[in-house]
Design a protein around this motif. Structure first.
Motif, PDB file in Angstrom:
ATOM      1  N   ASP A  51     -48.433  21.773 -23.231  1.00 20.79           N
ATOM      2  CA  ASP A  51     -47.346  22.746 -23.331  1.00 20.79           C
ATOM      3  C   ASP A  51     -47.671  23.885 -22.633  1.00 20.79           C
ATOM      4  N   SER A  52     -46.938  24.903 -22.122  1.00 19.21           N
ATOM      5  CA  SER A  52     -47.363  26.115 -21.392  1.00 19.21           C
ATOM      6  C   SER A  52     -48.250  27.139 -22.355  1.00 19.21           C
ATOM      7  N   PRO A  53     -49.130  27.538 -21.422  1.00 15.16           N
ATOM      8  CA  PRO A  53     -50.124  28.537 -22.201  1.00 15.16           C
ATOM      9  C   PRO A  53     -49.464  29.765 -22.722  1.00 15.16           C
ATOM     10  N   TYR A  54     -49.776  30.221 -23.904  1.00 11.74           N
ATOM     11  CA  TYR A  54     -49.370  31.622 -24.336  1.00 11.74           C
ATOM     12  C   TYR A  54     -50.186  32.616 -23.570  1.00 11.74           C
ATOM     13  N   ALA A  58     -50.344  29.766 -14.664  1.00 13.31           N
ATOM     14  CA  ALA A  58     -50.271  28.551 -14.156  1.00 13.31           C
ATOM     15  C   ALA A  58     -50.639  27.026 -14.989  1.00 13.31           C
ATOM     16  N   GLY A  59     -50.084  26.086 -14.879  1.00 16.27           N
ATOM     17  CA  GLY A  59     -50.698  24.702 -15.498  1.00 16.27           C
ATOM     18  C   GLY A  59     -50.133  24.573 -16.852  1.00 16.27           C
ATOM     19  N   MET A  60     -50.501  23.674 -17.178  1.00 18.95           N
ATOM     20  CA  MET A  60     -50.440  23.096 -18.702  1.00 18.95           C
ATOM     21  C   MET A  60     -51.624  23.025 -19.599  1.00 18.95           C
ATOM     22  N   ILE A  61     -51.553  23.117 -21.026  1.00 25.08           N
ATOM     23  CA  ILE A  61     -52.715  23.049 -21.886  1.00 25.08           C
ATOM     24  C   ILE A  61     -52.292  21.931 -22.701  1.00 25.08           C
ATOM     25  N   LEU A  62     -53.327  21.086 -23.022  1.00 19.20           N
ATOM     26  CA  LEU A  62     -53.385  20.250 -23.962  1.00 19.20           C
ATOM     27  C   LEU A  62     -53.300  20.628 -25.342  1.00 19.20           C
ATOM     28  N   ARG A  63     -52.253  20.305 -26.072  1.00 12.28           N
ATOM     29  CA  ARG A  63     -52.116  20.791 -27.393  1.00 12.28           C
ATOM     30  C   ARG A  63     -53.177  20.665 -28.487  1.00 12.28           C
ATOM     31  N   ALA A  64     -53.468  21.115 -29.414  1.00 11.62           N
ATOM     32  CA  ALA A  64     -54.518  21.164 -30.352  1.00 11.62           C
ATOM     33  C   ALA A  64     -54.318  19.934 -31.484  1.00 11.62           C
TER      34      ALA A  64
END
Length: 228
Positions: A51-54, A58-64
């Motif tokens: 998902d996109s970072p709070y 740029a880029g996407m973050i792997l969800r917890a």
């Protein structure tokens, strides 16, 4: 020992099982290697893991959640597991770390991807490792490096004498190695190696190990009690 690798790119490991060291360690029963797709723990029909970072960026973050669930599922009740995450912020991976990891019952290697992993997952890690001062597209290459470096240390996988004088084992880089022919394009094998004098060969190898270490990795000599 057992190594479980958590990844969103399991296809990258298809050829890894044919690596000589890994294949031998598995055949000897010294290693059990499992590749787990983190997407199997994602909710919804699209199994979204990012998902996109709070705060923007740029880029996407792997969800917890998917990673945390995958870690919990990988752990076996009553078994000691060591969770390892890969991050540029981690401690630089070394031969000393490899030796430590080789003594574990179960390594769970968590591969990041994209711009990284939700920081809350790091609370579940026992170790955070960096493979060096550079950026990779994902942690899969790092996981392969760790698995290979650990597997070769398991009893019986390699001959003990093969491990005794390797680079970093004694705080030095390894001395130069030669094989046949004795002459190649005007370059000769050092005569001492052809002499049959084991004492002279041993002294030459130590001298060359120190010489190479001073040239390429002088930092390794800083922590040695006897840098000479």
């Amino acid at each position: 020992m057992k190594i479980t690798i958590l990844t969103i790119a399991p296809e990258q490991f298809e050829g890894f099982f044919r690596d000589h060291v890994i294949e031998r360690a598995i055949a000897l029963g010294r290693l059990e290697l499992r590749i787990t797709d983190i997407r199997d723990y994602a909710e919804g029909s699209f199994r979204a893991v990012d998902d996109s970072p709070y705060g923007g960026g740029a880029g996407m973050i792997l969800r917890a959640a998917p990673i945390a669930d995958a870690i919990r599922a990988a752990k076996v009740p009553g078994e000691e597991s060591m969770v390892v995450l890969f991050s540029p912020a981690g401690e630089r991976y070394s031969q000393k770390t490899a030796v430590s990891f080789a003594g574990a019952d179960h390594l769970i290697l968590v591969c990041g991807h994209y711009e990284g992993i939700d920081a809350r997952v790091f609370e579940m890690a026992d170790h955070v490792c960096s493979m060096g001062d550079y950026i990779l597209s994902g942690g899969e290459i790092g996981a392969m490096a760790v698995a290979d470096s650990v597997a070769r240390l398991l009893p019986g996988v390699l001959r003990p004498e093969s491990l005794e004088e390797e680079s970093f084992t004694r705080g030095l880089l390894e001395y130069p190695q030669y094989t046949r022919p004795a002459e190649f394009e005007g370059m000769s094998v050092p005569g001492v190696l052809l002499s049959g004098d084991h004492g002279a060969v041993s002294a030459w190898r130590r001298e060359k190990a120190l010489e190479i270490t001073r040239k390429y990795r002088p930092d390794l000599l800083e922590d040695r009690e006897d840098p000479s």
